[in-house]
Design an enzyme around this catalytic site. Structure first.
Site: not given
Length: 632
Positions: A2, A100, A292, A364-365
């Site tokens: 958000c 939450d 990608i 993600s890493g």
């Protein structure tokens, strides 16, 4: 995910200009396209843009407690909200939603400012407590979610999820923060808590602001969490038995969503590890992955991503980027709101664009290199520290200082003979040397670039002060952990997390970062440095733990990074664009730079004599910012 925004009048309780706040909030509609919400009362305005992930039907914001006295606007995810809800209900709090966000309101009622200690997740939120006449602004421990604020001369406090929210206010002062220009040309970004504007600030990771309208108010940030390297190190057996199990738990709690969920898969160690654990955790359905690829094989990792995708039978999608895809240059300046020079923002934007076509949440890493010593520069730093330990400063400084001045800058040569930066760093102490190592433009280059007017405004300030300030709080004598700490406080939050937040939010995509779960970070900080860097291998323990789960060539191949062919672009298709930006009247009239030195950089690069692509990209991005954001 958000966007939040708000206005608080500290000196009075007049009505907040509703149209102004709505304009501010609309500018971040990309952060939350599903819903918007406002609350106005004398002296207060709260605004929200929503991307619905959990409790889609409910949890409209601003969200209030039972009495309507406490309101919150929130950006992020609280992963332990179910346990918190149970605990708060047992303490007598009444919930009206299933998400939450409401846990934040009741946690504030129960614990006040200490509520942040109970949250596990990524967050930036604002609480307005009408009874206490207090505004509480807080940011998560690692700085995954952004939060900006500014105090206007009128006494109005502005806050928002992006800098453009503040600059949209008609009374916002766009005077430049000149130290930020020095920092930008050093790091490629402007480190917390500053921005490019003198009167706008970032809430630091692990900090909050508490403003009380009934008392004399100062905008003082308070730290509530930090990485602590003073704890006893783990045993080898503990590391081997717990490293992946703890990470799997951090991944597991990030799989909660009422919308499609997936992961980025670059083919590197960290993203491959996250995908492997996701596949083990949700065996009943295939993981959605995306990557990608580049039509230039020098920059393409898609074959490695495909290898992991095939191993775990993911729903994999690859988007190809043309080697001449530089159409995003104008868009990046608008996206980041201030100078930002990481060119990998371009492929990051593209992978987020691809992911959003198929999922709303992606894991993600990010964070693995900082956490487990993966950067090649860490190994260089340790070698340099050994030399510093052998040779006293009184000998090192004049010897290597002289070599650093006279040794040529051999960008074209093999790495082992490109020693200029190493000589410069060896003449310095560990902190100053590391700052020199990571700098886009070294201090001598910045001195040549900056005009006499800018140098006067800087008053002798140099960016190494950023590192010195953080090093003083690092609480460790371990040379590896020191630079890990510096990167977590600067590069990770100012570059990596900023890049991912803006690129993902531009496409209304939420990105979750399991490796930066604060409980996991606290545990990983105790991994012995000898297990993070072993011989010439970075992330040694992490890779060893992953051997049963990933192929050898994924774990131990040479690190590529998420790069684009800047050097060839500037000598080819971007040559004219670069020339126009560097010769623009706006840049010349700014009075900030030595135009002769800029032309020297340009000519040396175009001729092929030197590779100044990083410095030229940094200048190009500053020029784009100056033109777009300042109307110059």
């Amino acid at each position: 995910m958000c966007g939040i925004a708000g206005i608080l009048q500290l000196n009075n309780s007049n009505q907040v200009n509703q149209n102004v706040l709505k304009t501010m909030n609309t500018l971040q509609s990309h952060r939350g396209p599903d819903d918007d919400g406002y609350h106005f009362e004398p002296g207060v305005g709260l605004a929200h843009r929503r991307l619905s992930i959990i409790d889609i039907a409910g949890s409209h914001q601003p969200l209030f407690n039972e009495t309507g006295e406490v309101a919150v606007v929130f950006n992020g995810e609280i992963y332990n909200f179910a346990e918190l809800t149970t605990e708060l209900k047992a303490r007598g709090h009444i919930f009206s939603t299933h998400g939450d966000t409401e846990t934040i309101v009741h946690a504030w009622e129960e614990w006040g400012v200490d509520c942040v200690q109970h949250f596990r997740g990524m967050f930036a939120f604002a609480i307005w407590d009408r009874t206490k006449q207090q505004l509480f602004l807080a940011r998560d421990r690692m700085g995954i979610k952004p939060l900006f604020y500014s105090l206007l001369p009128s006494g109005e406090l502005l806050f928002g999820s992006e800098l453009k929210v503040l600059t949209a206010h008609p009374d916002f002062d766009k005077s430049l923060y000149y130290h930020g220009i020095e920092d930008y040309f050093t790091f490629g970004y402007i480190p917390e808590p500053h921005t490019i504007y003198a009167n706008a600030f970032k809430v630091n990771p692990g900090h909050y602001l508490l403003l009380d309208k009934t008392k004399a108010t100062t905008l003082q940030q308070t730290q509530y969490w930090d990485i602590d390297f003073s704890q006893a190190v783990l045993t080898e057996q503990q590391v081997k038995s717990e490293l992946l199990e703890r990470l799997k738990e951090a991944v597991d709690i990030r799989l909660i969503a009422e919308v499609p969920l997936g992961a980025f898969l670059s083919g590197g160690v960290d993203s491959s590890a996250i995908v492997a654990l996701m596949a083990q955790l949700q065996q009943d359905k295939a993981v959605n992955t995306c990557s990608i690829g580049f039509d230039d094989k020098q920059f393409d990792e898609s074959d490695y991503a495909n290898q992991v995708a095939n191993q775990y039978q993911t729903n994999h999608r690859t988007g190809m980027v043309d080697r001449n895809d530089f159409s995003l240059i104008d868009k990046l300046a608008a996206l980041y709101d201030e100078p930002y020079a990481d060119s990998s923002a371009m492929p990051t934007y593209r992978v987020c664009e691809l992911a959003r076509k198929h999922v709303t949440v992606a894991l993600s890493g990010d964070g693995g290199d900082e956490l487990f010593g993966g950067y090649r520069r860490y190994r260089y730093q340790l070698h340099e520290e050994k030399m510093r330990g052998i040779m006293p400063q009184a000998i090192r400084q004049p010897l290597f200082g002289t070599l650093g001045k006279v040794y040529p800058k051999l960008d074209w040569a093999p790495r082992f003979v490109r020693a200029k930066t190493t000589f410069q760093s060896l003449a310095m102490n560990a902190v100053s040397g590391y700052c020199n190592t990571v700098s886009i433009m070294r201090s001598d280059a910045r001195a040549a670039l900056f005009s006499p007017q800018l140098k006067q405004k800087l008053g002798g300030y140099q960016s190494v002060e950023v590192f010195k300030r953080h090093a003083a709080k690092a609480n460790t004598d371990d040379p590896l952990k020191l630079v890990q700490y510096l990167d977590m406080k600067t590069y990770l939050v100012g570059d990596i997390l900023t890049k991912v937040d803006r690129a993902s939010m531009a496409h209304s995509l939420e990105v979750r970062v399991p490796l930066l779960d604060h409980k996991y970070v606290e545990w990983a900080s105790r991994v012995p440095s000898s297990m993070n860097i072993s011989g010439n291998e970075g992330k040694a323990a992490f890779k060893q733990a992953l051997q049963p789960h990933l192929p050898h060539d994924i774990l131990y191949r040479k690190k590529m990074g998420f790069a684009i062919p800047l050097a060839s672009w500037f000598r080819g298709p971007l040559k004219q664009t670069l020339q126009q930006a560097l010769n623009s009247e706006a840049l010349a009239d700014s009075g900030l730079f030595n135009q002769n030195y800029i032309q020297q950089l340009y000519q040396q690069h175009i001729s092929g004599k030197r590779d100044h692509s990083s410095a030229l990209w940094t200048l190009l991005m500053f020029s784009q910012f100056y033109r777009q954001q300042l109307g110059q």
